[in-house]
Design an enzyme around this catalytic site. Structure first.
Site, short mmCIF file in Angstrom:
data_model
loop_
_atom_site.label_atom_id
_atom_site.label_comp_id
_atom_site.label_asym_id
_atom_site.label_seq_id
_atom_site.Cartn_x
_atom_site.Cartn_y
_atom_site.Cartn_z
N PHE A 263 1.64 31.62 -90.42
CA PHE A 263 3.01 32.26 -90.06
C PHE A 263 4.06 31.42 -89.24
O PHE A 263 5.30 31.48 -89.06
CB PHE A 263 2.72 33.50 -89.16
CG PHE A 263 2.88 33.23 -87.74
CD1 PHE A 263 1.59 32.77 -87.05
CD2 PHE A 263 3.99 33.83 -87.00
CE1 PHE A 263 1.81 32.45 -85.66
CE2 PHE A 263 3.98 33.53 -85.62
CZ PHE A 263 3.00 32.87 -84.86
N LYS A 264 3.38 30.10 -88.89
CA LYS A 264 4.11 29.30 -88.17
C LYS A 264 5.23 28.47 -89.09
O LYS A 264 6.30 28.17 -88.57
CB LYS A 264 3.54 28.31 -87.43
CG LYS A 264 2.62 28.82 -86.12
CD LYS A 264 1.78 27.84 -85.44
CE LYS A 264 1.17 28.33 -84.12
NZ LYS A 264 0.13 29.55 -84.84
N ASP A 265 5.43 28.59 -90.14
CA ASP A 265 6.23 28.17 -91.14
C ASP A 265 7.43 28.94 -90.94
O ASP A 265 8.63 28.42 -91.26
CB ASP A 265 5.71 28.40 -92.85
CG ASP A 265 4.75 27.31 -93.07
OD1 ASP A 265 4.60 26.30 -92.61
OD2 ASP A 265 3.71 27.69 -94.04
N LEU B 221 8.97 27.19 -88.19
CA LEU B 221 9.06 25.74 -88.02
C LEU B 221 10.08 25.31 -89.20
O LEU B 221 10.44 24.14 -89.20
CB LEU B 221 7.67 25.08 -88.08
CG LEU B 221 6.98 25.13 -86.80
CD1 LEU B 221 5.52 24.82 -86.84
CD2 LEU B 221 7.71 24.17 -85.66
#
Ligand SMILES: *Cc1c(COP(=O)(O)O)cnc(C)c1O
Length: 463
Positions: A109-111, A114
């Site tokens: 999920f950090k995509d 980011l």
């Protein structure tokens, strides 16, 4: 929109300044001066929007110093790298909705945040004529999302330290097969903690930091939070409509409090549509103890099968503390000083009531996590990753009839194959993008876990 510090020590700054500042210069975290509540009329207009359209609409409420057309282009570019048309699709599985946040380039999920942050950095550096050398350490899970966020970008180099041969083969490949000229993978002969202390020591050398315009991409950047607000609103709009419901609940597997804080912001924007926020922790349950008992005190970090949540001090907690303190920056600064000194904060009955009105919480142990992956697979044929399983367990336990429960799926199960295998007897199927990594060219520098060695390397390769 202007931004202020939770510790009150800076003059208000614009969005662009807030992004480049990261951490406020007084040591606090940046917050918008107001969180807009969305009118029924606006919500009606938002209902039919695609994810990138909605993202542009939501972000423009917080970003007024990037021209709308440019903001739209930044958003579109950020989500073009996702392999699902809906970006963050929702799938109904039994008694809950799984919001799949793992369709970005690194399958975590950090995509979502980011990819956006990397594009914003590039845009702002081009405008100012500046440059940035990003330096960070990873235990394996999050380094690749940072690398993919800035790969191939102009005016940015990124140096990510990981512990040599102590990350999983997939994690290693995800990082080292990015061979863009601006990406530097450093495998240090040591542990993750060694990597973190090296990075810390280098950032503490202010002359070096200044000379090379060192930057970080940690989870305290406001641009990351605001990008995450979008999917809460997207999900609330979709699910209230498809279920004919007034309200929805969310369950959020939590580590650094970034994701759940985005949910808190979303609920302030949509107080009628978003009801409960369930903060799910693994055995590292400091935040659960805080919510249930008003006890915010440090314990040792336990290693679990959901390593991205193996955290004690949640770096975004201070943002919520500021609101809990009635937006009193002086009090927040005092609280943080006293936490820094004693490793503990206690909250009185009145504060505890407010906290419990804001969040529900549950801590999920290892056995429950593995059992949840197994049960869910047996019932629905759907494979959860261990982080998602923590949220699903807490969500199903906290569910109420008539209110749809949306559980955030924060990683693709194939990233945590060993834990999944122990639950269901076989590894999850590798998505094409991961399977293809083994044949790709890779690049990585192995070096001693020494500040001087890393510094010399950065010195040679910095922009
Ligand atoms: C980072 C991460 C989390 C925790 O999110 P926070 O914003 O730190 O609370 C949960 N699951 C996965 C897979 C993550 O990478």
């Amino acid at each position: 929109m202007q931004y202020i510090s939770t510790r009150g020590g800076i003059a208000p700054v614009s969005f662009k300044q807030a992004v480049m500042m990261g951490l406020a210069t007084d040591g606090g975290l940046l917050l918008p001066t107001a969180i807009p509540e969305i009118s029924a009329e606006t919500l009606g207009q938002w209902r039919g929007l695609s994810y990138p359209e909605l993202a542009t609409a939501v972000l423009s409420l917080f970003i007024d110093d990037i021209p709308p057309a440019d903001l739209r282009e930044l958003v579109e570019k950020s989500y073009r790298t996702f392999n699902h048309r809906e970006i963050t699709p929702l799938v109904k599985q039994g008694d809950c909705f799984i919001m799949e946040l793992f369709h970005g380039p690194t399958l975590a999920f950090k995509d979502v945040a980011l990819q956006f942050l990397g594009n914003v950095f590039e845009y702002l550096l081009k405008e100012s004529g500046g440059k940035m050398n990003i330096l960070g350490a990873t235990s394996g899970d999050t380094g690749s999302a940072a690398i993919y966020g800035v790969r191939g970008k102009e005016r940015i180099n990124i140096f990510i330290l990981h512990p040599h041969k102590r990350v999983s083969p997939i994690q290693e490949l995800q990082m080292t097969t990015v061979t863009d000229a601006n990406v530097f993978n450093l495998a240090i002969r040591g542990t993750f903690d060694d990597g973190q202390s090296i990075v810390k020591a280098i950032f503490n050398d202010l002359a070096f930091k200044e000379k090379h315009q060192l930057g970080a991409v940690n989870s305290i950047n406001w641009a990351r939070i605001v990008a995450q607000v979008v999917y809460y609103i997207y999900a609330a709009l979709r699910v209230t409509k498809s279920e004919g419901a007034e309200q929805v609940d969310f369950s959020v597997p939590t580590g650094n409090f970034g994701d759940i804080f985005a949910g808190y912001v979303a609920r302030r924007m949509l107080p009628k549509q978003i009801r409960n926020l369930i903060l799910a922790t693994n055995e590292n349950n400091l935040l659960t103890r805080f919510i249930l008992n008003g006890d915010y005190s440090l314990g040792p970090v336990a290693q679990t099968s959901s390593p991205s949540m193996d955290i004690q001090v949640a770096s975004n907690f201070e943002r919520y503390l500021y609101y809990l303190n009635g937006e009193d920056a002086g009090r927040t600064r005092k609280d943080m000083d006293s936490f820094g000194a004693s490793g503990s904060l206690q909250f009185d009955e009145l504060a505890q009531e407010r906290v419990r009105a804001d969040f529900a919480s549950r801590s999920v142990n290892e056995a429950e996590t593995i059992a949840t992956i197994r049960d869910f697979y047996q019932k629905h044929g759907y494979v959860l990753d261990p982080h998602t399983a923590v949220g699903v367990k807490a969500g199903l336990a906290g569910r109420e009839a008539g209110v749809p429960m949306i559980c955030l799926a924060t990683a693709h199960p194939a990233k945590f194959g060993a834990a999944v295998q122990s639950a269901i007897g076989h590894e999850p199927e590798l998505p094409e993008s991961l399977a293809a990594l083994a044949d790709k060219e890779s690049r990585c520098e192995v070096m001693a876990a020494e500040v001087a060695a890393v510094k010399a390397y950065v010195e040679r390769h910095a922009l």
